[in-house]
Design a protein around this motif. Structure first.
Motif, PDB file in Angstrom:
ATOM      1  N   ASP A 144       4.157   3.937  -9.399  1.00  0.00           N
ATOM      2  CA  ASP A 144       3.432   4.991  -8.701  1.00  0.00           C
ATOM      3  C   ASP A 144       3.218   4.604  -7.240  1.00  0.00           C
ATOM      4  O   ASP A 144       2.877   3.454  -6.933  1.00  0.00           O
ATOM      5  N   LYS A 145       3.406   5.537  -6.338  1.00  0.00           N
ATOM      6  CA  LYS A 145       3.244   5.257  -4.905  1.00  0.00           C
ATOM      7  C   LYS A 145       1.820   4.873  -4.548  1.00  0.00           C
ATOM      8  O   LYS A 145       1.591   4.101  -3.620  1.00  0.00           O
ATOM      9  N   ASN A 146       0.824   5.382  -5.296  1.00  0.00           N
ATOM     10  CA  ASN A 146      -0.565   5.017  -5.043  1.00  0.00           C
ATOM     11  C   ASN A 146      -0.825   3.541  -5.334  1.00  0.00           C
ATOM     12  O   ASN A 146      -1.592   2.884  -4.636  1.00  0.00           O
ATOM     13  N   ILE A 147      -0.189   3.023  -6.374  1.00  0.00           N
ATOM     14  CA  ILE A 147      -0.331   1.608  -6.710  1.00  0.00           C
ATOM     15  C   ILE A 147       0.276   0.743  -5.608  1.00  0.00           C
ATOM     16  O   ILE A 147      -0.323  -0.255  -5.183  1.00  0.00           O
ATOM     17  N   LEU A 148       1.439   1.126  -5.130  1.00  0.00           N
ATOM     18  CA  LEU A 148       2.074   0.369  -4.048  1.00  0.00           C
ATOM     19  C   LEU A 148       1.240   0.423  -2.774  1.00  0.00           C
ATOM     20  O   LEU A 148       1.105  -0.577  -2.062  1.00  0.00           O
TER      21      LEU A 148
ATOM     22  N   LEU B  72      -2.427  -2.260   1.023  1.00  0.00           N
ATOM     23  CA  LEU B  72      -3.695  -2.291   1.740  1.00  0.00           C
ATOM     24  C   LEU B  72      -4.474  -3.561   1.418  1.00  0.00           C
ATOM     25  O   LEU B  72      -5.073  -4.176   2.290  1.00  0.00           O
ATOM     26  N   ALA B  73      -4.444  -3.979   0.147  1.00  0.00           N
ATOM     27  CA  ALA B  73      -5.131  -5.205  -0.252  1.00  0.00           C
ATOM     28  C   ALA B  73      -4.529  -6.418   0.460  1.00  0.00           C
ATOM     29  O   ALA B  73      -5.248  -7.299   0.942  1.00  0.00           O
ATOM     30  N   LEU B  74      -3.224  -6.475   0.561  1.00  0.00           N
ATOM     31  CA  LEU B  74      -2.574  -7.581   1.271  1.00  0.00           C
ATOM     32  C   LEU B  74      -2.889  -7.537   2.766  1.00  0.00           C
ATOM     33  O   LEU B  74      -3.094  -8.575   3.402  1.00  0.00           O
ATOM     34  N   HIS B  75      -2.945  -6.354   3.313  1.00  0.00           N
ATOM     35  CA  HIS B  75      -3.280  -6.194   4.736  1.00  0.00           C
ATOM     36  C   HIS B  75      -4.685  -6.721   5.022  1.00  0.00           C
ATOM     37  O   HIS B  75      -4.895  -7.456   5.984  1.00  0.00           O
TER      38      HIS B  75
END
Length: 51
Positions: A3-7, A12-15
């Motif tokens: 799912d694109k939302n998961i990606l 965002l978490a990595l950012h």
């Protein structure tokens, strides 16, 4: 396919994990400026003395 939302959430978490979400460059420093308001004004919360 994932799912694109998961990606987007992982990206965002990595950012943020890499420190890209920091507003100030002063780690561990909190600035508090006192401001007088009527929210805690004693003269508004006390009851008037009876006559």
């Amino acid at each position: 396919m994932t799912d694109k939302n998961i990606l987007a959430a992982i990206g965002l978490a990595l950012h943020e994990f890499r420190g890209n979400n920091v507003h100030d460059r002063e780690p561990g420093i909190i600035t508090i400026k006192p401001k007088q308001t009527l929210w805690n004004a004693k003269f508004l919360t006390f009851t008037k003395k009876p006559q």
